[in-house]
Design a protein around this motif. Sequence first.
Motif, PDB file in Angstrom:
ATOM      1  N   ILE A  57       0.831  -1.203   0.000  1.00  0.00           N
ATOM      2  CA  ILE A  57       0.000   0.000   0.000  1.00  0.00           C
ATOM      3  C   ILE A  57       0.868   1.256   0.000  1.00  0.00           C
ATOM      4  O   ILE A  57       0.586   2.244  -0.706  1.00  0.00           O
ATOM      5  CB  ILE A  57      -0.943  -0.010   1.222  1.00  0.00           C
ATOM      6  CG1 ILE A  57      -1.915  -1.187   1.117  1.00  0.00           C
ATOM      7  CG2 ILE A  57      -1.704   1.300   1.343  1.00  0.00           C
ATOM      8  CD1 ILE A  57      -2.783  -1.372   2.346  1.00  0.00           C
ATOM      9  N   GLY A  58       1.944   1.245   0.782  1.00  0.00           N
ATOM     10  CA  GLY A  58       2.835   2.406   0.818  1.00  0.00           C
ATOM     11  C   GLY A  58       3.475   2.675  -0.529  1.00  0.00           C
ATOM     12  O   GLY A  58       3.583   3.837  -0.956  1.00  0.00           O
ATOM     13  N   THR A  59       3.898   1.623  -1.231  1.00  0.00           N
ATOM     14  CA  THR A  59       4.475   1.795  -2.563  1.00  0.00           C
ATOM     15  C   THR A  59       3.442   2.338  -3.546  1.00  0.00           C
ATOM     16  O   THR A  59       3.748   3.217  -4.379  1.00  0.00           O
ATOM     17  CB  THR A  59       5.030   0.457  -3.066  1.00  0.00           C
ATOM     18  OG1 THR A  59       6.017  -0.019  -2.151  1.00  0.00           O
ATOM     19  CG2 THR A  59       5.651   0.610  -4.445  1.00  0.00           C
ATOM     20  N   PHE A  60       2.219   1.845  -3.469  1.00  0.00           N
ATOM     21  CA  PHE A  60       1.153   2.325  -4.355  1.00  0.00           C
ATOM     22  C   PHE A  60       0.919   3.825  -4.160  1.00  0.00           C
ATOM     23  O   PHE A  60       0.852   4.591  -5.126  1.00  0.00           O
ATOM     24  CB  PHE A  60      -0.131   1.541  -4.086  1.00  0.00           C
ATOM     25  CG  PHE A  60      -1.319   2.044  -4.848  1.00  0.00           C
ATOM     26  CD1 PHE A  60      -1.516   1.686  -6.174  1.00  0.00           C
ATOM     27  CD2 PHE A  60      -2.238   2.887  -4.236  1.00  0.00           C
ATOM     28  CE1 PHE A  60      -2.606   2.159  -6.877  1.00  0.00           C
ATOM     29  CE2 PHE A  60      -3.337   3.367  -4.922  1.00  0.00           C
ATOM     30  CZ  PHE A  60      -3.521   2.996  -6.253  1.00  0.00           C
ATOM     31  N   LEU A  61       0.822   4.267  -2.909  1.00  0.00           N
ATOM     32  CA  LEU A  61       0.550   5.682  -2.638  1.00  0.00           C
ATOM     33  C   LEU A  61       1.756   6.556  -2.971  1.00  0.00           C
ATOM     34  O   LEU A  61       1.598   7.668  -3.507  1.00  0.00           O
ATOM     35  CB  LEU A  61       0.169   5.852  -1.167  1.00  0.00           C
ATOM     36  CG  LEU A  61      -1.128   5.159  -0.731  1.00  0.00           C
ATOM     37  CD1 LEU A  61      -1.338   5.307   0.773  1.00  0.00           C
ATOM     38  CD2 LEU A  61      -2.321   5.708  -1.496  1.00  0.00           C
ATOM     39  N   ALA A  62       2.948   6.083  -2.657  1.00  0.00           N
ATOM     40  CA  ALA A  62       4.141   6.896  -2.905  1.00  0.00           C
ATOM     41  C   ALA A  62       4.429   7.046  -4.393  1.00  0.00           C
ATOM     42  O   ALA A  62       4.948   8.085  -4.831  1.00  0.00           O
ATOM     43  CB  ALA A  62       5.339   6.273  -2.199  1.00  0.00           C
ATOM     44  N   ASN A  63       4.089   6.039  -5.195  1.00  0.00           N
ATOM     45  CA  ASN A  63       4.407   6.068  -6.623  1.00  0.00           C
ATOM     46  C   ASN A  63       3.301   6.667  -7.475  1.00  0.00           C
ATOM     47  O   ASN A  63       3.388   6.639  -8.708  1.00  0.00           O
ATOM     48  CB  ASN A  63       4.720   4.650  -7.121  1.00  0.00           C
ATOM     49  CG  ASN A  63       6.015   4.121  -6.551  1.00  0.00           C
ATOM     50  OD1 ASN A  63       6.772   4.840  -5.910  1.00  0.00           O
ATOM     51  ND2 ASN A  63       6.277   2.847  -6.771  1.00  0.00           N
ATOM     52  N   LEU A  64       2.259   7.191  -6.856  1.00  0.00           N
ATOM     53  CA  LEU A  64       1.197   7.818  -7.649  1.00  0.00           C
ATOM     54  C   LEU A  64       1.704   9.022  -8.429  1.00  0.00           C
ATOM     55  O   LEU A  64       1.153   9.376  -9.482  1.00  0.00           O
ATOM     56  CB  LEU A  64       0.033   8.234  -6.739  1.00  0.00           C
ATOM     57  CG  LEU A  64      -0.865   7.105  -6.223  1.00  0.00           C
ATOM     58  CD1 LEU A  64      -1.880   7.638  -5.223  1.00  0.00           C
ATOM     59  CD2 LEU A  64      -1.586   6.425  -7.386  1.00  0.00           C
ATOM     60  N   THR A  65       2.736   9.671  -7.913  1.00  0.00           N
ATOM     61  CA  THR A  65       3.318  10.829  -8.602  1.00  0.00           C
ATOM     62  C   THR A  65       4.484  10.448  -9.507  1.00  0.00           C
ATOM     63  O   THR A  65       5.172  11.333 -10.021  1.00  0.00           O
ATOM     64  CB  THR A  65       3.796  11.854  -7.566  1.00  0.00           C
ATOM     65  OG1 THR A  65       4.771  11.234  -6.714  1.00  0.00           O
ATOM     66  CG2 THR A  65       2.630  12.347  -6.708  1.00  0.00           C
ATOM     67  N   SER A  66       4.732   9.165  -9.710  1.00  0.00           N
ATOM     68  CA  SER A  66       5.858   8.724 -10.525  1.00  0.00           C
ATOM     69  C   SER A  66       5.649   9.073 -11.992  1.00  0.00           C
ATOM     70  O   SER A  66       4.528   8.990 -12.511  1.00  0.00           O
ATOM     71  CB  SER A  66       6.041   7.206 -10.383  1.00  0.00           C
ATOM     72  OG  SER A  66       7.003   6.723 -11.289  1.00  0.00           O
ATOM     73  N   ALA A  75       2.315  -2.075 -10.712  1.00  0.00           N
ATOM     74  CA  ALA A  75       3.205  -3.230 -10.822  1.00  0.00           C
ATOM     75  C   ALA A  75       4.176  -3.300  -9.648  1.00  0.00           C
ATOM     76  O   ALA A  75       4.390  -4.356  -9.060  1.00  0.00           O
ATOM     77  CB  ALA A  75       3.965  -3.183 -12.142  1.00  0.00           C
ATOM     78  N   MET A  76       4.751  -2.152  -9.274  1.00  0.00           N
ATOM     79  CA  MET A  76       5.737  -2.178  -8.202  1.00  0.00           C
ATOM     80  C   MET A  76       5.108  -2.416  -6.829  1.00  0.00           C
ATOM     81  O   MET A  76       5.755  -2.935  -5.927  1.00  0.00           O
ATOM     82  CB  MET A  76       6.541  -0.877  -8.188  1.00  0.00           C
ATOM     83  CG  MET A  76       7.620  -0.832  -9.249  1.00  0.00           C
ATOM     84  SD  MET A  76       8.668  -2.309  -9.291  1.00  0.00           S
ATOM     85  CE  MET A  76       9.314  -2.342  -7.634  1.00  0.00           C
ATOM     86  N   ALA A  77       3.852  -2.029  -6.673  1.00  0.00           N
ATOM     87  CA  ALA A  77       3.171  -2.346  -5.418  1.00  0.00           C
ATOM     88  C   ALA A  77       3.054  -3.858  -5.233  1.00  0.00           C
ATOM     89  O   ALA A  77       3.278  -4.385  -4.139  1.00  0.00           O
ATOM     90  CB  ALA A  77       1.798  -1.693  -5.389  1.00  0.00           C
ATOM     91  N   LEU A  78       2.720  -4.560  -6.314  1.00  0.00           N
ATOM     92  CA  LEU A  78       2.640  -6.020  -6.258  1.00  0.00           C
ATOM     93  C   LEU A  78       4.016  -6.642  -6.060  1.00  0.00           C
ATOM     94  O   LEU A  78       4.179  -7.603  -5.293  1.00  0.00           O
ATOM     95  CB  LEU A  78       1.987  -6.550  -7.531  1.00  0.00           C
ATOM     96  CG  LEU A  78       0.527  -6.134  -7.773  1.00  0.00           C
ATOM     97  CD1 LEU A  78       0.046  -6.630  -9.130  1.00  0.00           C
ATOM     98  CD2 LEU A  78      -0.368  -6.665  -6.663  1.00  0.00           C
ATOM     99  N   ASP A  80       6.647  -5.309  -4.606  1.00  0.00           N
ATOM    100  CA  ASP A  80       7.099  -5.084  -3.230  1.00  0.00           C
ATOM    101  C   ASP A  80       6.410  -6.027  -2.251  1.00  0.00           C
ATOM    102  O   ASP A  80       7.047  -6.538  -1.310  1.00  0.00           O
ATOM    103  CB  ASP A  80       6.828  -3.631  -2.833  1.00  0.00           C
ATOM    104  CG  ASP A  80       7.918  -2.705  -3.326  1.00  0.00           C
ATOM    105  OD1 ASP A  80       8.889  -3.206  -3.908  1.00  0.00           O
ATOM    106  OD2 ASP A  80       7.796  -1.478  -3.140  1.00  0.00           O
ATOM    107  N   ALA A  81       5.112  -6.249  -2.435  1.00  0.00           N
ATOM    108  CA  ALA A  81       4.384  -7.146  -1.533  1.00  0.00           C
ATOM    109  C   ALA A  81       4.896  -8.583  -1.660  1.00  0.00           C
ATOM    110  O   ALA A  81       5.113  -9.271  -0.649  1.00  0.00           O
ATOM    111  CB  ALA A  81       2.887  -7.084  -1.839  1.00  0.00           C
ATOM    112  N   VAL A  82       5.120  -9.045  -2.885  1.00  0.00           N
ATOM    113  CA  VAL A  82       5.619 -10.404  -3.099  1.00  0.00           C
ATOM    114  C   VAL A  82       7.041 -10.548  -2.551  1.00  0.00           C
ATOM    115  O   VAL A  82       7.379 -11.546  -1.895  1.00  0.00           O
ATOM    116  CB  VAL A  82       5.568 -10.760  -4.595  1.00  0.00           C
ATOM    117  CG1 VAL A  82       6.273 -12.093  -4.858  1.00  0.00           C
ATOM    118  CG2 VAL A  82       4.123 -10.834  -5.081  1.00  0.00           C
ATOM    119  N   ALA A  83       7.899  -9.555  -2.801  1.00  0.00           N
ATOM    120  CA  ALA A  83       9.273  -9.608  -2.290  1.00  0.00           C
ATOM    121  C   ALA A  83       9.290  -9.630  -0.765  1.00  0.00           C
ATOM    122  O   ALA A  83      10.094 -10.335  -0.145  1.00  0.00           O
ATOM    123  CB  ALA A  83      10.064  -8.414  -2.807  1.00  0.00           C
ATOM    124  N   ALA A  84       8.383  -8.892  -0.148  1.00  0.00           N
ATOM    125  CA  ALA A  84       8.311  -8.887   1.308  1.00  0.00           C
ATOM    126  C   ALA A  84       7.865 -10.243   1.846  1.00  0.00           C
ATOM    127  O   ALA A  84       8.379 -10.722   2.859  1.00  0.00           O
ATOM    128  CB  ALA A  84       7.366  -7.786   1.776  1.00  0.00           C
TER     129      ALA A  84
END
Length: 280
Positions: A57-66, A75-78, A80-84
């Motif tokens: 969730i943090g990656t999704f919100l932080a990358n909205l301005t990417s 894609a990166m939110a998924l 990051d979750a899988v890597a974690a």
Amino acid sequence: MSNHTRTIVYSGVLAAAYVVLTLALAPISFLQIQFRVSEILKPAVLWNPVFAVAFGIGTFLANLTSPFGAWDFVAMALVDAVAALVCWWMRRWPIVAVAVQAVLISAGVAIFPLHFGGGLPIVLSFVSVLASQLILLVGGYYLVWRAPTNLVQEAMRGGNKKELVSKLAALRDDPPAQAAYALTLLDAKNGLEAVRAALEVLAKYPQDEARPKLRALYEHYAAHNGTRDVGAHTRAALFSRRCVGLRARRTRTSYSPPSRPMSFRPRLLRRRRVCCAAGR
């Protein structure tokens, strides 16, 4: 506060902290050469797999301005979750787990936002991102999460426990008093630092009263698939050779006769058969 509520609160704090750090340092958080300082928070997943959702969730919100669009915030939110989750699954080997997490995240960044979203070469992007990921994740694990006196773990344990360890060290000139106080510290509520300090004292001055407490501590740290003691360092210390004095002492047992007297009937029967065969 229940464990479930505490986990939700910690997850929200981690997600919010990740977003704030990423956006506050946005100039170095994106593109091919990046140093996303918020990545130092990700080794926290070693203690709880629910934190994988928080980082997604943090990656999704932080990358909205990417500048790379959905390739970055979806894609990166998924990824990051899988890597974690993979990191948590390999939690018995924390350094290897964090390194694998860094490799998976670097591959995801190189493939999805940088290559598909920006057209940059995968190999060069992977190498540049991996260097920063290894520094941040491995360094974050040692400096933020594993340091014996770090503030983050103390806060997650529910308070600062330095006073307990200081008081234990102050009793070094009075071994009986120090051993007695160490017994009172054999409680998971006192934190890992206090428990380990107590174990060091009891390894020098064994106490029979410590055995049930050691058993209870082992069961506590072994619960929840070992997430309370990542790497099993504390559980190993509980029953290591250093604490051999805390184990049940082997004593010589005197010989005790069997409960039933030995029967000599088979021997008498054999003697009778021999006598009959000899014609006596």
